[in-house]
Each structure stands twice: as C-alpha cells, then as structure tokens.
Design a protein around this motif. Structure first.
Motif, mmCIF file in Angstrom:
data_model
loop_
_atom_site.group_PDB
_atom_site.id
_atom_site.type_symbol
_atom_site.label_atom_id
_atom_site.label_comp_id
_atom_site.label_asym_id
_atom_site.label_seq_id
_atom_site.Cartn_x
_atom_site.Cartn_y
_atom_site.Cartn_z
ATOM 1 N N SER A 91 50.835 3.237 66.620
ATOM 2 C CA SER A 91 52.251 3.576 66.648
ATOM 3 C C SER A 91 53.060 2.293 67.006
ATOM 4 O O SER A 91 52.534 1.581 68.063
ATOM 5 C CB SER A 91 52.463 4.541 67.805
ATOM 6 O OG SER A 91 53.874 4.908 67.971
ATOM 7 N N GLU A 126 55.509 2.473 68.781
ATOM 8 C CA GLU A 126 55.926 2.648 70.400
ATOM 9 C C GLU A 126 54.836 2.316 71.053
ATOM 10 O O GLU A 126 55.161 2.314 72.633
ATOM 11 C CB GLU A 126 56.420 4.195 70.461
ATOM 12 C CG GLU A 126 57.694 4.314 69.913
ATOM 13 C CD GLU A 126 57.677 4.426 68.383
ATOM 14 O OE1 GLU A 126 56.555 4.916 67.722
ATOM 15 O OE2 GLU A 126 58.526 3.862 67.629
ATOM 16 N N THR A 185 50.808 2.468 72.763
ATOM 17 C CA THR A 185 50.022 3.436 73.278
ATOM 18 C C THR A 185 49.733 3.387 74.642
ATOM 19 O O THR A 185 49.261 2.191 75.312
ATOM 20 C CB THR A 185 48.451 3.547 72.617
ATOM 21 O OG1 THR A 185 48.731 3.698 71.159
ATOM 22 C CG2 THR A 185 47.776 4.533 73.072
ATOM 23 N N PRO A 201 54.849 -1.288 73.380
ATOM 24 C CA PRO A 201 55.638 -1.217 72.037
ATOM 25 C C PRO A 201 55.457 -2.605 71.361
ATOM 26 O O PRO A 201 55.506 -3.870 71.967
ATOM 27 C CB PRO A 201 57.031 -1.007 72.522
ATOM 28 C CG PRO A 201 56.733 -0.313 73.882
ATOM 29 C CD PRO A 201 55.763 -1.064 74.552
#
Length: 210
Positions: free
Chosen positions: A160, A162, A164, A170
C-alpha cells in the motif's frame, strides 16, 4: 543450476559488516532515518532480525522473533558484545538463505507466515534499508546491487502507498528517473534526502581561550 537461489545475501551482509567498523561509540546515541531509533536501537534491531530471519530460513519455530512479534528495538537492550556478535549473526543469516530449501514452501517470522520467496525478499529489504539507515546515520557511503534493487522495487510496489504499520511508512514521492536505490528507499517509506544533524566540533583550547 539447480542449486541457485533467488537472492544472494552475501553482498549486503558484507557491506553492513564493513559499515560496523565505521561506527564509533559516540555514534550510538545519534539519530537514524528510523524515527525514535538512535544508532544503538538500530543495531539492536539488526541483531534481532538476523536471528529471526535465520530461523525463518531454517524453518524453525519456538524461538524469539518467530512465533510472535519481536521485542521493540532498544538502545538499552543492545548487547555490550555487539561488535563481535552482530557480524557472526549476519554471516549466519547469509548462510541460511544460501540453502535452496530456505526458498521452498512457507516461512515464519514475527508471528507472520509467508511464502518463503516473499519472506526472503522481506529479509533482503530489511538488510538493504537498515544498511542504508546505518550508513546515513554514521555518514558512510552505501551502495546496493541493482539486480537486488529491481527485485525490491517490484516487491515494495505490491504494498500500500499508505504504508504498513510496524513495517513500512507511507511512500515518499521520488522522481521515477532517480537511481534504483533512491526509488527503493522512497517505496519503503524513507526520505532519501535524510541527513543526520550537523555535529558541533569539540572546541579546542585555542578556540575557548583556555
């Protein structure tokens, strides 16, 4: 060759072992790119991850860092014998992942079970990132094999943007034309521009008028 493995841990291990020679005791309290981790905590983390990923490669269970989350890295927890012990742990990690069997089936670390190939990539990413962390914190040079970085860019790109929690922050935007190491660092949630605060020189007698 039938005994070839996907990733060679020897180069990053050798580089970290060389970086350790450039770590002065005065560096242990210095900040690193990892928020709230001084160099001593980073070294403690390297010791812990070396054991955990070695056991993961050997398919062991029931040891710290395998069946559950590892303890939070701490400067106070760093072994006083880290200078002699950490190079040995890193060498054992590299040897463990030379075994083709380490890359088959599944592997467990930190209470997480993954395909062994993914666990190997994760272990490699830890070495590359924390090698870079240590080099930046102690103002030493760092480089990585482009072939390894290409694998890590693909691996990190699957996560992701963003981040983990507990693993990656991020993503930090990086120009796609940047070199592979810079792009890998940004994907792992680090700022490639990070530098340690400038250290104040120790005043000389002449400077202080003493």
């Amino acid at each position: 060759m039938a005994d070839r493995v996907p990733l060679d841990f020897d180069p990053p291990v050798r580089q970290i072992r060389a970086l350790l020679l450039g770590v002065d005791d005065r560096d242990l309290a210095a900040p690193t790119p990892c928020p709230d981790w001084p160099v001593a905590a980073l070294l403690d983390h390297l010791m812990g991850l070396s054991v955990a990923f070695t056991m993961a490669a050997r398919k062991r269970a029931g040891v710290p860092g395998i069946d559950g989350p590892p303890p939070q890295p701490s400067a106070g927890h760093l072994s006083p014998h880290w200078r002699s012990r950490l190079p040995v742990l890193l060498a054992e990690l590299s040897i463990a992942w030379r075994d083709p069997g380490a890359w088959t089936g599944t592997a467990q670390a930190g209470g997480v079970t993954l395909p062994a190939t993914a666990m190997g990539a994760f272990a490699m990413n830890e070495l590359i990132m924390h090698g870079w962390d240590l080099a930046r914190a102690t103002e030493q040079d760092y480089a990585a094999d482009p072939r390894v970085l290409e694998v890590l860019i693909e691996f990190l790109g699957q996560g992701s943007a963003e981040g983990t929690p507990g693993l990656f922050g991020p993503r930090v935007p990086v120009d796609p034309e940047e070199d592979l190491l810079t792009r890998t660092i940004g994907l792992a949630g680090r700022d490639p521009r990070w530098r340690p605060p400038r250290r104040r020189p120790v005043p000389t007698r002449a400077a202080t008028g003493a």
